[in-house]
Scaffold this motif. Sequence first.
Motif, short mmCIF file in Angstrom:
data_model
loop_
_atom_site.label_atom_id
_atom_site.label_comp_id
_atom_site.label_asym_id
_atom_site.label_seq_id
_atom_site.Cartn_x
_atom_site.Cartn_y
_atom_site.Cartn_z
N LYS A 27 26.76 30.05 35.79
CA LYS A 27 25.30 29.99 36.14
C LYS A 27 25.45 30.09 37.52
O LYS A 27 24.63 31.61 37.89
N ARG A 28 26.65 30.04 38.36
CA ARG A 28 25.74 29.56 39.56
C ARG A 28 26.99 31.09 40.04
O ARG A 28 26.35 31.53 40.78
N GLU A 29 28.37 31.25 39.97
CA GLU A 29 28.85 32.61 40.35
C GLU A 29 28.14 33.78 39.92
O GLU A 29 27.45 34.51 40.67
N MET A 30 27.60 33.85 38.52
CA MET A 30 26.79 34.92 37.69
C MET A 30 25.62 34.85 39.26
O MET A 30 25.44 36.08 39.53
N LEU A 31 24.78 33.91 39.52
CA LEU A 31 23.66 34.06 40.72
C LEU A 31 23.85 34.74 42.33
O LEU A 31 23.60 35.27 42.64
N GLU A 32 25.49 34.06 42.52
CA GLU A 32 26.06 34.57 43.72
C GLU A 32 26.88 35.61 43.48
O GLU A 32 26.30 36.73 45.09
N GLU A 33 26.48 37.08 42.58
CA GLU A 33 27.93 37.73 42.84
C GLU A 33 26.83 38.86 41.96
O GLU A 33 26.69 39.74 42.60
N THR A 34 25.73 38.25 41.27
CA THR A 34 25.05 38.88 41.07
C THR A 34 23.55 38.71 40.53
O THR A 34 22.83 40.14 40.56
N GLY A 35 23.27 37.85 41.03
CA GLY A 35 21.48 37.52 40.96
C GLY A 35 20.80 37.22 39.37
O GLY A 35 19.68 37.24 39.33
N TYR A 36 22.06 37.24 38.48
CA TYR A 36 21.52 37.86 36.94
C TYR A 36 21.25 36.15 36.45
O TYR A 36 22.55 35.10 37.02
N LEU A 37 20.94 35.25 35.50
CA LEU A 37 20.95 34.62 34.52
C LEU A 37 21.86 35.09 33.66
O LEU A 37 22.13 36.53 33.03
N LEU A 38 22.41 33.55 32.82
CA LEU A 38 23.31 34.65 31.83
C LEU A 38 22.83 34.29 30.68
O LEU A 38 22.17 33.37 30.24
N LYS A 39 22.99 34.73 29.64
CA LYS A 39 22.74 34.13 27.78
C LYS A 39 23.61 34.13 26.57
O LYS A 39 24.32 35.20 27.21
N ASN A 40 23.98 33.96 25.94
CA ASN A 40 24.62 33.38 24.72
C ASN A 40 25.84 33.86 25.13
O ASN A 40 26.99 34.49 24.99
N VAL A 41 26.38 32.38 25.88
CA VAL A 41 26.95 32.22 26.42
C VAL A 41 28.09 31.27 25.29
O VAL A 41 27.94 30.57 25.10
N GLN A 42 29.73 32.32 25.10
CA GLN A 42 30.28 31.25 24.23
C GLN A 42 32.32 31.07 25.03
O GLN A 42 32.42 31.98 25.60
N TYR A 43 32.87 30.22 24.69
CA TYR A 43 34.01 30.21 24.82
C TYR A 43 35.11 31.07 23.87
O TYR A 43 34.47 31.07 22.89
N LEU A 44 36.15 31.85 24.93
CA LEU A 44 37.14 32.89 24.27
C LEU A 44 37.94 32.49 24.31
O LEU A 44 38.78 32.28 23.26
N CYS A 45 38.79 31.89 25.55
CA CYS A 45 40.31 31.59 25.53
C CYS A 45 40.37 30.81 27.23
O CYS A 45 39.85 30.56 28.00
N ARG A 46 41.59 30.39 26.95
CA ARG A 46 42.59 29.81 28.55
C ARG A 46 44.01 30.42 28.58
O ARG A 46 44.28 30.62 27.20
N ALA A 47 43.84 31.19 30.03
CA ALA A 47 44.99 31.31 30.77
C ALA A 47 45.34 31.04 31.40
O ALA A 47 43.96 30.83 32.92
N GLN A 48 46.47 31.48 32.05
CA GLN A 48 46.63 31.23 33.56
C GLN A 48 47.53 32.10 33.91
O GLN A 48 48.22 32.92 33.57
N ASN A 49 47.81 32.41 35.58
CA ASN A 49 48.00 34.01 36.36
C ASN A 49 49.39 32.71 37.33
O ASN A 49 48.37 32.32 38.15
N ASN A 50 50.27 32.76 37.23
CA ASN A 50 51.00 32.17 38.43
C ASN A 50 51.44 33.82 39.53
O ASN A 50 51.58 34.60 38.58
N PHE A 51 51.22 33.30 40.72
CA PHE A 51 50.74 34.41 41.02
C PHE A 51 51.20 34.06 43.30
O PHE A 51 50.87 32.80 43.64
N MET A 52 51.59 35.11 44.48
CA MET A 52 51.23 34.85 45.25
C MET A 52 50.32 35.66 45.60
O MET A 52 49.45 35.88 45.82
N ALA A 53 49.23 34.14 46.36
CA ALA A 53 48.20 34.44 47.08
C ALA A 53 47.74 35.25 48.42
O ALA A 53 49.00 34.77 49.17
N THR A 54 47.52 35.78 48.61
CA THR A 54 47.14 36.60 49.99
C THR A 54 46.13 36.44 50.58
O THR A 54 45.73 36.59 51.92
N LEU A 55 44.97 35.77 49.93
CA LEU A 55 43.49 35.63 50.64
C LEU A 55 43.31 34.28 50.16
O LEU A 55 43.03 33.82 49.21
N PRO A 56 42.79 33.18 51.46
CA PRO A 56 42.79 33.34 52.14
C PRO A 56 44.41 33.50 53.07
O PRO A 56 44.03 33.89 54.50
#
Length: 151
Positions: free
Chosen positions: A60-89
Motif C-alpha cells: 500500500k505504501r509503495e504503491m502510493l509513493e510510486e504511482t499514487g494509486y490504491l490497490l484492490k483484490n490483492v492476493q499472495y502469489l509466491c516467494r522468490a530470492q535473488n542473490n546478486f551484486m547490488a550497485t545502488l546505493p
Amino acid sequence: MQVFGTKQAQTSYLVRKGAYVIIFKNDDKKEIGLIRAHGNQYFLPGGGIRANESKINTLKREMLEETGYLLKNVQYLCRAQNNFMATLPVKQPMTSDGFFYTGQLAKKVQTPTEKDNHFEWVKVEKCEKLLFHIHQLYAVQQALTITNALK
C-alpha cells in the motif's frame, strides 16, 4: 521458494525483504504495470519492508509513493530470492527476498512522491528483457501460469 544466483563462500550478503505486486492492465494479461527508475531500469511496483510493517502495508505504501494509486483484490502469489551484486546505493552482495502478490489498481488518490519512479504499462513479452531482477520475472511467469491454468 525459488532461489536465483549463487552465494559466494565467505561473503556476507545484505538481506532485503520486499513486497511486490503484479498488476495486469486488462483481463487479457497482455500488459503489465512496471516502475521505471534510475533512468532505464524496470521493477515490479513495491519495495523494502520496513521494521514492524506488514507485507500488505508495504505494498500500500509503495504503491502510493510510486504511482499514487490504491490497490484492490490483492492476493499472495509466491516467494522468490535473488542473490546478486547490488550497485545502488553502494556496491555490495545482496539477497533480495521477494514476497509477490497479484492485484489491481483502484483509484488514484495522490501524486506519486518518488520523483525518479515512473509507472508504465509494458507488453508482458518485454518483461524478460526489461526487468532488472530475475526473481521478479519468475513471479510474473508464475502469475501468467496460474492465470492460464484457471481458463
